[in-house]
Design a protein around this motif. Structure first.
Motif, short mmCIF file in Angstrom:
data_model
loop_
_atom_site.label_atom_id
_atom_site.label_comp_id
_atom_site.label_asym_id
_atom_site.label_seq_id
_atom_site.Cartn_x
_atom_site.Cartn_y
_atom_site.Cartn_z
N ALA A 77 9.46 -29.40 56.44
CA ALA A 77 10.10 -30.12 55.80
C ALA A 77 9.63 -31.12 54.58
CB ALA A 77 11.14 -30.61 56.12
N LEU A 78 8.64 -31.77 55.22
CA LEU A 78 7.27 -32.43 54.77
C LEU A 78 7.34 -31.99 53.51
CD1 LEU A 78 5.62 -34.36 58.37
CD2 LEU A 78 6.87 -35.26 56.42
N CYS A 79 6.78 -31.17 53.13
CA CYS A 79 5.96 -30.25 52.48
C CYS A 79 7.39 -30.30 51.16
CB CYS A 79 5.57 -28.91 52.81
SG CYS A 79 6.55 -27.30 52.70
N GLY A 80 8.33 -30.32 51.21
CA GLY A 80 9.36 -30.78 50.61
C GLY A 80 10.56 -32.10 50.17
N ASP A 81 9.77 -32.56 50.41
CA ASP A 81 10.22 -34.40 51.02
C ASP A 81 9.91 -35.08 49.83
OD1 ASP A 81 10.97 -37.13 51.38
OD2 ASP A 81 10.29 -36.91 53.53
N ASN A 82 9.89 -35.17 48.75
CA ASN A 82 9.67 -36.20 47.79
C ASN A 82 8.99 -37.08 48.41
OD1 ASN A 82 10.39 -33.87 46.33
ND2 ASN A 82 13.00 -34.71 45.52
N ALA A 83 9.69 -38.02 49.08
CA ALA A 83 9.14 -39.48 49.06
C ALA A 83 7.61 -39.23 49.89
CB ALA A 83 10.09 -40.16 50.15
N TYR A 84 7.43 -37.78 50.39
CA TYR A 84 5.82 -37.58 51.22
C TYR A 84 5.00 -36.83 50.23
CZ TYR A 84 2.78 -35.91 54.60
OH TYR A 84 1.24 -35.64 54.66
N ALA A 85 4.60 -38.28 48.90
CA ALA A 85 3.56 -37.52 47.89
C ALA A 85 2.67 -37.48 48.33
CB ALA A 85 3.79 -38.46 46.64
N THR A 86 2.19 -37.28 49.50
CA THR A 86 0.24 -37.14 49.64
C THR A 86 -0.28 -35.82 50.43
OG1 THR A 86 0.85 -38.84 52.09
CG2 THR A 86 0.09 -40.53 49.91
N SER A 87 0.66 -35.54 50.53
CA SER A 87 0.39 -33.85 50.74
C SER A 87 -0.69 -33.63 50.85
CB SER A 87 2.06 -33.11 51.44
OG SER A 87 1.56 -31.83 52.14
N GLU A 88 -2.00 -32.16 52.11
CA GLU A 88 -2.93 -32.17 51.18
C GLU A 88 -2.37 -30.61 51.71
OE1 GLU A 88 -6.46 -33.38 52.43
OE2 GLU A 88 -6.67 -35.18 51.33
N ARG A 89 -1.03 -30.59 52.71
CA ARG A 89 -1.37 -29.23 53.02
C ARG A 89 0.41 -28.98 52.57
NH1 ARG A 89 -3.83 -26.54 56.89
NH2 ARG A 89 -5.20 -27.72 58.03
N ASN A 90 0.78 -27.48 52.89
CA ASN A 90 2.02 -27.24 52.30
C ASN A 90 2.10 -25.68 52.87
OD1 ASN A 90 3.85 -25.68 50.34
ND2 ASN A 90 3.65 -27.24 48.51
N LEU A 91 3.42 -25.69 54.06
CA LEU A 91 3.08 -24.73 54.86
C LEU A 91 4.04 -23.60 53.93
CD1 LEU A 91 2.32 -27.04 56.92
CD2 LEU A 91 4.30 -25.85 58.31
N ARG A 92 4.96 -23.95 53.24
CA ARG A 92 5.42 -22.74 52.31
C ARG A 92 4.57 -22.36 51.42
NH1 ARG A 92 10.32 -27.09 50.69
NH2 ARG A 92 11.51 -26.77 53.06
N LEU A 93 3.47 -22.90 51.17
CA LEU A 93 2.46 -22.33 49.91
C LEU A 93 1.25 -21.08 50.87
CD1 LEU A 93 0.57 -21.28 47.64
CD2 LEU A 93 -0.67 -23.98 48.40
N GLN A 94 0.85 -21.54 51.90
CA GLN A 94 0.90 -21.20 53.61
C GLN A 94 1.12 -19.42 53.65
OE1 GLN A 94 -0.90 -22.96 56.97
NE2 GLN A 94 -0.69 -21.54 57.98
#
Length: 217
Positions: A108-125
């Motif tokens: 969910a975090l990798c699709g949450d526009n409010a969380y813009a500092t992610s260095e990971r993306n589980l959907r990409l993984q």
């Protein structure tokens, strides 16, 4: 040693509490005060381990990525089984998304526009693992002759990520039945005739689940 163990337990409790909050409320709405209270620790203890909500979200993503890595590890198995491993792993992923708040929150975090500092993306993984698995299936001669692996990747990733997103609101999208029906529909288009008859849309290891009708070309 006792202090280290206590600190580790506190950190894990905070990650689980944060995952529950992010999964249920989203990143922007989730309160650090509520997260610390649910974890049974003080705000001071939370800030000792994580200096911001973004840092805590990053720890949730890291924990979720480790879980996803363990799920996909079974897909690196014996040669000649790439397509079946793909089916099995999607069943495992759906089951874990139903049952594990940390994994759900990581996606969910990798699709949450409010969380813009992610260095990971589980959907990409996930997409990269699907790509590798379908490339392996092509090398084994498991894909239909006219099928481009890229087209297969698009279909599988779009569907499974869609199940993940929809399943956050309605768990039937992540059910054993839904995944089995999806593979019953897709495998005849995906697999070569010589491979199709050996594949099980219900997965190899779903102990206790009702067996779906056998696939045929």
């Amino acid at each position: 040693m006792v202090k280290q163990e206590r600190a580790l337990r506190t950190r894990e409790a905070l990650i689980k509490s944060a995952a529950a909050a992010f999964d249920g409320e989203g990143f922007s709405v989730s309160s650090l005060t509520v997260i610390s209270r649910r974890a049974g620790v003080s705000n001071g203890a939370l800030h000792f381990h994580f200096d911001s909500k973004a840092a805590l979200a990053g720890a949730v993503e890291e924990a979720a990525a480790q879980r996803l890595g363990l799920i996909t590890l079974r897909g690196e198995g014996e040669p000649g089984t790439a397509l079946q491993s793909l089916v099995d792993v999607t069943h495992d992923l759906a089951r874990m998304l139903r049952d594990d708040e940390v994994l759900r929150a990581g996606f969910a975090l990798c699709g949450d526009n409010a969380y813009a500092t992610s260095e990971r993306n589980l959907r990409l993984q996930w997409r990269k693992w699907v790509e590798r698995t379908l490339e392996r299936a092509e090398g084994e001669g498991g894909l239909a002759e006219a099928l481009a692996p890229h087209d297969a990747v698009v279909a599988v990733v779009a569907a499974t990520v869609g199940f993940e997103v929809l399943g956050s609101q309605d768990s039937t999208w992540l059910s054993y039945r839904t995944l089995t029906q999806f593979w019953q529909l897709l495998l005849p288009r995906l697999a070569s005739p010589s491979t199709l008859g050996r594949l099980r849309a219900e997965g190899r290891d779903d102990v206790g689940a009702p067996r779906a009708a056998g696939l045929s070309s």
